[in-house]
Design a protein around this motif. Structure first.
Motif, PDB file in Angstrom:
ATOM      1  N   PRO A 314       2.704 -12.275  -6.392  1.00  0.00           N
ATOM      2  CA  PRO A 314       2.713 -10.822  -6.414  1.00  0.00           C
ATOM      3  C   PRO A 314       2.429 -10.148  -5.060  1.00  0.00           C
ATOM      4  CG  PRO A 314       0.529 -11.559  -6.966  1.00  0.00           C
ATOM      5  CD  PRO A 314       1.337 -12.796  -6.587  1.00  0.00           C
ATOM      6  N   LEU A 315       2.085 -10.881  -3.994  1.00  0.00           N
ATOM      7  CA  LEU A 315       1.534 -10.249  -2.791  1.00  0.00           C
ATOM      8  C   LEU A 315       2.536  -9.322  -2.112  1.00  0.00           C
ATOM      9  CD1 LEU A 315      -1.122 -10.285  -1.083  1.00  0.00           C
ATOM     10  CD2 LEU A 315       0.116 -11.784   0.482  1.00  0.00           C
ATOM     11  N   CYS A 316       2.117  -8.060  -1.883  1.00  0.00           N
ATOM     12  CA  CYS A 316       2.961  -7.076  -1.198  1.00  0.00           C
ATOM     13  C   CYS A 316       2.359  -6.639   0.131  1.00  0.00           C
ATOM     14  CB  CYS A 316       3.161  -5.846  -2.084  1.00  0.00           C
ATOM     15  SG  CYS A 316       4.068  -6.154  -3.612  1.00  0.00           S
ATOM     16  N   THR A 317       1.095  -6.233   0.102  1.00  0.00           N
ATOM     17  CA  THR A 317       0.434  -5.762   1.320  1.00  0.00           C
ATOM     18  C   THR A 317      -0.945  -6.390   1.428  1.00  0.00           C
ATOM     19  OG1 THR A 317      -0.593  -3.818   0.305  1.00  0.00           O
ATOM     20  CG2 THR A 317       1.637  -3.546   1.161  1.00  0.00           C
ATOM     21  N   VAL A 318      -1.465  -6.423   2.658  1.00  0.00           N
ATOM     22  CA  VAL A 318      -2.779  -7.024   2.901  1.00  0.00           C
ATOM     23  C   VAL A 318      -3.548  -6.175   3.905  1.00  0.00           C
ATOM     24  CG1 VAL A 318      -4.039  -9.047   3.754  1.00  0.00           C
ATOM     25  CG2 VAL A 318      -1.921  -9.363   2.462  1.00  0.00           C
ATOM     26  N   LEU A 319      -4.806  -5.924   3.585  1.00  0.00           N
ATOM     27  CA  LEU A 319      -5.739  -5.353   4.551  1.00  0.00           C
ATOM     28  C   LEU A 319      -6.672  -6.476   4.977  1.00  0.00           C
ATOM     29  CD1 LEU A 319      -6.596  -2.577   5.859  1.00  0.00           C
ATOM     30  CD2 LEU A 319      -8.483  -2.602   4.189  1.00  0.00           C
ATOM     31  N   ARG A 320      -6.599  -6.834   6.257  1.00  0.00           N
ATOM     32  CA  ARG A 320      -7.343  -7.981   6.769  1.00  0.00           C
ATOM     33  C   ARG A 320      -8.788  -7.588   7.138  1.00  0.00           C
ATOM     34  NH1 ARG A 320      -5.336 -12.380   8.520  1.00  0.00           N
ATOM     35  NH2 ARG A 320      -6.636 -12.301  10.410  1.00  0.00           N
ATOM     36  N   PRO A 321      -9.645  -8.601   7.383  1.00  0.00           N
ATOM     37  CA  PRO A 321     -11.059  -8.317   7.672  1.00  0.00           C
ATOM     38  C   PRO A 321     -11.275  -7.361   8.836  1.00  0.00           C
ATOM     39  CG  PRO A 321     -10.759 -10.653   7.247  1.00  0.00           C
ATOM     40  CD  PRO A 321      -9.391 -10.054   7.293  1.00  0.00           C
ATOM     41  N   GLU A 322     -10.543  -7.576   9.944  1.00  0.00           N
ATOM     42  CA  GLU A 322     -10.749  -6.739  11.123  1.00  0.00           C
ATOM     43  C   GLU A 322     -10.269  -5.305  10.915  1.00  0.00           C
ATOM     44  OE1 GLU A 322      -6.770  -8.914  11.737  1.00  0.00           O
ATOM     45  OE2 GLU A 322      -8.764  -9.360  10.904  1.00  0.00           O
ATOM     46  N   GLU A 323      -9.561  -5.054   9.798  1.00  0.00           N
ATOM     47  CA  GLU A 323      -9.035  -3.718   9.524  1.00  0.00           C
ATOM     48  C   GLU A 323      -9.899  -2.920   8.551  1.00  0.00           C
ATOM     49  OE1 GLU A 323      -4.309  -4.878  10.057  1.00  0.00           O
ATOM     50  OE2 GLU A 323      -5.310  -5.254   8.131  1.00  0.00           O
ATOM     51  N   HIS A 324     -10.862  -3.597   7.903  1.00  0.00           N
ATOM     52  CA  HIS A 324     -11.671  -2.931   6.881  1.00  0.00           C
ATOM     53  C   HIS A 324     -12.586  -1.857   7.444  1.00  0.00           C
ATOM     54  CE1 HIS A 324     -10.398  -5.617   3.659  1.00  0.00           C
ATOM     55  NE2 HIS A 324     -11.146  -4.905   2.832  1.00  0.00           N
ATOM     56  N   ALA A 325     -13.093  -2.054   8.652  1.00  0.00           N
ATOM     57  CA  ALA A 325     -14.052  -1.101   9.204  1.00  0.00           C
ATOM     58  C   ALA A 325     -13.445   0.289   9.350  1.00  0.00           C
ATOM     59  CB  ALA A 325     -14.560  -1.601  10.557  1.00  0.00           C
ATOM     60  N   ASP A 326     -12.198   0.362   9.799  1.00  0.00           N
ATOM     61  CA  ASP A 326     -11.552   1.655  10.032  1.00  0.00           C
ATOM     62  C   ASP A 326     -10.868   2.213   8.794  1.00  0.00           C
ATOM     63  OD1 ASP A 326     -12.320   1.571  12.701  1.00  0.00           O
ATOM     64  OD2 ASP A 326     -10.492   0.536  13.318  1.00  0.00           O
TER      65      ASP A 326
END
Length: 509
Positions: A314-326
């Motif tokens: 099912p994977l469409c989009t991903v928010l990675r660890p380095e992107e979570h802060a912003d």
């Protein structure tokens, strides 16, 4: 034109074969008292594939699997793929009518069910008409040492169908998304390029394997990489925390509702969970207080928001660890093989920052819906899959999910995203879970209604009036709930997804 052969095809049945060639003695799967090395797992997959063929199953036949998590459940899927059969995973929490519907719709040649669940199959009209077999009966043939698959013994190609992946049915009758080897293999590549899965990872798989996220985003990619996987029947917070500590688990996937339960458990702050480096989640954004709790207790933990839909594997989009802060509320950017559009009600692309329905085009995409040409034509228009999710994208391509199209509330002619109201309520001290729906109302068309689960502190201090007053300070007046109901639990499917349809139907009012 080059002919597809054993050496150059790309099909799911070859995944474990290749991992076994690289690391034959490494542990692949552990389930209770059984441990499978990659070599043993490859042999087991061949054994069960042969068992199916000797039992009279032919290429394209469906095999329904109705069971809680186990090593054999995973082996059955891989064996179906190797033998050219179509695997039909079935939610073990379905009602009798829902179960009967899926068994009738998919028309399996064989139904496999664990012993404790077989009576539910036998109660259905569709189950009575079809051959049934206990899942546990496959353990013995799986354990045989019967020699590797011979060249040409099995001959699926990547365009063959390999699974009917039934949608959760949270808003309507389930639909079977027809997945091919090609679509899922592309999805696995999207996963591997986004989620940092390595051969040294140690996974525990606790959410249902019948669900696409646990099977196709975590377990199969882990097997592709040659990682170590423990499978447990169901997610029990205290047992999971004990297992993470004891087995030095590095990676774990769960819906936010399960992460909430884990972080609320007293063992979360007393056990050594320092081995855990990757926290995957999906189905909804992670509540801010839970992110803070995880980061405080496990500062080296990386969070991955895995957003998707069954029809995409099912994977469409991903928010990675380095992107979570912003962007903690974002669902990230499209995965490797995923192309997106965001459109208005007329199908026109919207401007950056404007709300619209997200569409997908990808080699990961399902062929369509099994036995449903009209539904297929409606959802798969011009090669684009209409997801039903309302999103907003920023200038860098990060999407934020506003709501499901069907979960937007029409209150007095104004559209309100239920998720916005949920986020406001969840920020209150004392709130453990919340779900907001629109209930039919003569005056408002739909009245914004909140169902709230309180923790111990909340039960002592919060009232309906207090919640409403709190939201008034956070949101515009037309977004404030007309009613707040305190409940002991929210209705969920076994993957942890909240069933808003049950709330609308008054099951928990």
């Amino acid at each position: 034109m080059t002919q597809l052969t054993e050496e150059n095809r790309s099909v799911i049945g070859d995944i474990v074969k290749r991992s076994a060639a690289r690391s034959p003695k490494d542990t692949a799967i552990v389930f209770q008292d059984r441990t499978w090395t990659y070599s043993q797992l490859d042999q087991a997959v061949t054994n069960i594939a042969r068992f199916f063929v000797e039992h009279g199953l032919e290429k394209g036949d469906r095999v329904a699997a109705y069971s809680k998590n186990s090593d054999i459940f995973a082996i059955v899927f891989l064996a179906c793929a190797r033998a050219g059969l179509i695997h039909v995973p079935v939610n073990y929490q379905l009602t009798k009518d829902e179960l009967d519907y899926i068994l009738s719709d998919s028309d399996p040649k064989l139904i496999l069910a664990e012993e404790a669940l077989m009576p539910f199959i036998e109660e259905t009209e569709a189950g009575q008409k079809r051959e049934r077999m206990l899942m546990e009966s496959l353990v013995e043939p799986a354990l045989k040492v019967d020699g590797p698959a011979r060249d040409g013994e099995f001959s699926p190609v990547d365009t063959d169908r390999v699974q009917l992946l039934y949608t959760s049915g949270t808003t309507s009758s389930p639909k079977g998304a027809v997945m091919t080897h090609r679509s899922l293999m592309h999805q696995y590549l999207s996963v591997l390029t986004s989620l940092d899965i390595t051969s040294s990872d140690r996974f525990v798989h606790a959410l249902p394997l019948y669900h696409s996220a646990q099977m196709h985003v975590l377990l199969i990619p882990a097997l592709i990489r040659g990682a170590y996987s423990i499978i447990v029947p169901t997610p029990v917070p205290q047992q999971l925390l004990e297992l993470i500590e004891k087995e030095r688990i590095t990676a774990f996937f769960a819906a936010p509702t399960v992460w909430v339960a884990l972080t609320n458990n007293p063992d979360f702050t007393t056990r050594d969970l320092s081995s855990l480096k990757k926290a995957y989640y999906g189905a909804s954004i992670m509540p801010g207080p839970i992110i803070e709790r995880l980061q405080k207790q496990l500062p080296e933990l990386g969070l991955y928001n895995c957003f998707g839909q069954s029809e995409m594997g099912p994977l469409c989009t991903v928010l990675r660890p380095e992107e979570h802060a912003d962007r903690p509320a974002s669902a990230g950017r499209p995965a490797l093989f995923v192309e997106t559009r965001i459109v208005d009600l007329d199908g026109n692309d919207v401007e950056v920052g404007q709300r619209g329905e997200i569409l997908y085009r990808s080699p990961q995409l399902a062929e369509g819906y099994w036995n449903k040409p009209e539904k297929t034509a409606e959802a798969f228009v011009g090669g684009w899959f209409h997801s039903g999710d309302l999103v907003v994208a920023d200038e860098e391509g990060y999407i934020t999910v506003v709501d499901r199209v069907k979960d937007v509330i029409n209150t007095g002619g104004v559209l309100v995203a239920s998720r916005e109201v949920e986020d406001a309520i969840f920020s209150m001290d004392g709130v453990e879970e919340v779900s907001v729906v629109g209930m039919p109302d003569e005056k408002w068309i739909e009245a914004i209604t909140a169902y709230v689960v309180l923790n111990d502190a909340g039960r002592e201090s919060l009232t309906e009036e207090a919640v409403i007053e709190y939201v008034k300070d956070k949101l515009a007046g037309f977004k404030v709930p007309k009613a707040v109901h305190f409940v002991d639990a929210l209705p969920k499917n076994s993957a942890g997804k909240i069933l808003k349809r049950s709330l609308r139907e008054g099951a928990h009012s």
